[in-house]
Design a protein around this motif. Structure first.
Motif: not given
Length: 679
Positions: A35, A601, A605, A609-610
């Protein structure tokens, strides 16, 4: 390197490595490094877009300019799909990229060496590593343009692995059915269909995993087009043999079910023909069954998931307080979800089609070869032109039904007249109103003059007309006498042409023209046959013209306007930055499928964590608000880009600073995991 741990397969496993138990020498931090690689590549993309004029230090401007030049050359090679140039120049560009990128990253890190000088030099020496790494991250990273207030920002993200299973058929289905009234309706349709498309892509990824690990299923799946082709051509051969070899003088249907002799192949006996048809029928059942099983296996799980997810429980109950009634309610809910799933499966046209096809193939094998003839309708599904015709007819179903209703009404009105005024002209076929009605419908298009051609002649004998006027019943003897008289007159006319004029005068004296029937027959034929046929013909012509017009508008919309922003081709071709025109814009900058990938995505997710822009987009998406799409905006246009830079001069800097902060957090976590692993 990292991708090789997963057999060079870009899959969801690479992103879930940390959730797996550490086995042997497998590094537990592979997922993290994977990542971080995307984060690093995204950061490099942001540096490539950063205006050098925003930096005060001349050395930093020079370093940034050299980096941007190298990175753009790399991007151009990857986008051009020129494999030879990529292989030749990518490694050299990669070494340049590491050196210049080192300086560029240090601009925002306060002099901190984020990569590590010694490690960078070591990596630069490994040309193969650079080649694979840069290619991988270039091909698996995408970007979308997002509108936030008045600012138009480009957002980079790693393409989820399942997004590479978006099939051409799925794209075509969406493009054919999307509402193209306006740009807003188009992007709204895209957002509404996104969840279904994401579910299909994930299911396709799971199927690919199954087909890869189970060779038998994989062999069937990879050759499914072969099975469908075999079923079609076997059907053709079967029907040729049936047409050629079925001959019988018996009128009993039970004696007409087996081939007797072939006219094309006279040396083949009946036993061989029966055996050949039986073998072909068995193969037909096998291949059609394989096709049916594959399609059900491919689509049924999606329908089942849809049936169980659309029905949500409104309340949560405590298991300790559950009662028999509550359990019965839960069972009822489950049965309702199950029934919905069956409904969705049964509503799938292709599943229903393959079930019927397979059923007729089985009936052709076990009952009678005549059922094989119905399998020829498969040509409709295989031919786009015939499908187009059926679509046209289906779209006109209501006008056709209304026209048929008008036809029935006209037939009924004339049946009333014939039942009352002309029952004897029907012979024994008009004893009841219902019989007259059915005969009129049956004979309207079978006779040259419509139903009037089925009735007795409009010219009758004077004697017969006299009896009709007096109400005297005309029996069979009178009819026979009239027939014999007519035959005698016809014979006399052929025998003696010299007496033709005199004979004609005699006929005129003995025959009478029924003017009421003349009017009735012609009016009947005009209304029931000509008018109705012309109405149906007009409906068909108008429908095809409408479909052709819709198709032309659809093609014009696809070729002239961007799906996402709605700006026309000419604007991009004239004002695009660096000569990149409409095709580049729709394929790389505003690719509608990339927006589906972006939503997928965000869906996978974790919300905590945005980034800021990702939270903004997801919040609007959940509210079914499409204002985040760049309607009538595009960074590729010079005037829009200049306006964007003027309205938000620090927007890019803030986004880069946020990316650097996230990278620092990631590296801190990586150090902790490495220390824990080494201990």
């Amino acid at each position: 390197g990292i991708n090789a741990e997963y057999n060079n397969k870009y899959s969801k496993d690479a992103f879930g490595h940390a959730a797996l138990e550490t086995q042997g020498a497998e590094p537990a931090y592979l997922e993290f490094v994977f990542e971080v690689g995307f984060q690093t590549f995204v950061l490099l993309n942001h540096f490539a877009e950063l205006p050098a004029s925003e930096l005060d230090d001349p050395d930093q401007q020079i370093a940034l300019g050299q980096f941007q030049k190298t990175f753009k050359e790399l991007h151009h090679l990857v986008v051009s799909n020129d494999n030879e140039s990529v292989q030749k120049n990518l490694a050299a560009l990669g070494m340049d990229l590491l050196h210049t990128g080192q300086s560029a990253l240090n601009i925002f890190s306060g002099g901190t060496n984020l990569v590590g000088k010694e490690r960078a030099v070591q990596l630069a020496k490994d040309e193969k590593f650079l080649n694979e790494t840069l290619l991988f991250y270039s091909q698996h990273t995408a970007s979308v343009e997002v509108l936030r207030g008045e600012a138009l920002l480009r957002v980079y993200f790693p393409i989820p692995p399942h997004c590479f299973y978006l099939s051409p058929a799925m794209k075509t289905e969406f493009l054919e059915g999307v509402n193209r009234t306006s740009t807003k309706t188009k992007v709204t349709s895209l957002a509404e269909k996104s969840l279904d498309m994401i579910a299909v892509m994930k299911h396709e990824e799971n199927l690919a995993y199954i087909f890869e690990h189970y060779l038998c299923f994989g062999f069937v799946a990879r050759h499914v087009s072969l099975w469908t082709e075999l079923t079609f051509w076997i059907c053709i051969i079967q029907n040729i043999l049936i047409l050629d070899s079925f001959t019988s003088t018996e009128k009993n249907s039970a004696d007409r079910g087996q081939p007797s002799a072939s006219r094309l192949f006279p040396n083949i006996n009946q036993t061989t023909l029966v055996s050949t048809l039986t073998i072909l029928s068995i193969l037909q059942v096998i291949f059609s069954g394989i096709t049916l099983i594959f399609y059900v296996f491919k689509t049924a799980p999606l329908h089942i998931t849809r049936g169980f997810t659309l029905v949500q429980d409104d309340s949560e109950q405590d298991e300790s307080q559950s009662s028999v009634l509550d359990r019965l309610v839960d069972i009822g809910k489950w049965l309702w979800k199950f029934a919905r799933s069956i409904y969705f499966i049964a509503g799938d046209f292709m599943i229903l089609y393959y079930i019927i096809y397979c059923a007729f193939a089985v009936l052709g094998l076990l009952r009678h070869y005549i059922f094989i003839a119905f399998l020829l309708y498969d040509v409709v599904l295989r031919t786009s032109l015939l499908r187009y015709i059926l679509v046209a007819l289906w779209k006109s179903r209501w006008p056709f039904l209304l026209t048929f209703a008008l036809f029935v009404i006209v037939e009924y009105e004339f049946s009333v007249v014939t039942y009352i005024l002309y029952p004897k002209d029907y012979g024994v076929f008009c004893d009841t109103m219902a019989t007259c009605f059915l005969i009129n419908i049956d004979q309207t298009f079978k006779q040259d003059g419509g139903a009037g051609g089925f009735l007795d002649s409009i010219v009758e004998d004077v004697e017969k007309a006299e009896k009709r006027r007096k109400g005297i019943k005309i029996d069979d003897k009178d009819k026979e006498k009239s027939r014999l008289l007519q035959e005698k007159k016809d014979d006399d006319k052929k025998d003696d042409d010299k007496k033709d004029g005199e004979k004609k005068d005699d006929d005129d004296e003995e025959r009478n023209l029924r003017w009421d029937r003349v009017a009735f027959d012609n009016l009947y034929f005009f209304l029931a046959a000509i008018i109705v046929v012309q109405i149906v013909t007009g409906i068909i012509i108008d429908t095809f013209a409408s479909l052709r017009e819709e198709e032309e508008k659809k093609k014009e919309d696809m070729q002239t306007y961007c799906f996402v922003c709605g700006i026309e081709r000419e604007t991009f071709d004239q004002n695009a930055v660096q000569g990149r025109g409409f095709e580049h814009h729709t394929q790389k900058e505003h690719n509608l499928w990339t927006y589906i990938f972006f939503l997928s995505y965000l869906k996978d997710k974790p919300i905590d964590q945005y980034t800021g822009i990702e939270s903004h987009v997801w919040s609007l998406y959940k509210q079914e608000d499409v204002s985040w799409f760049p309607n009538n905006r595009a960074l590729a246009l010079k005037d829009v880009k200049e306006e964007e830079d003027a309205s938000d001069p620090v927007g890019t800097m803030e986004q880069l600073a946020q990316q650097v902060d996230e990278m620092e957090v990631k590296f801190t976590e990586m150090e902790a995991k490495l220390a824990e692993f080494l201990e």
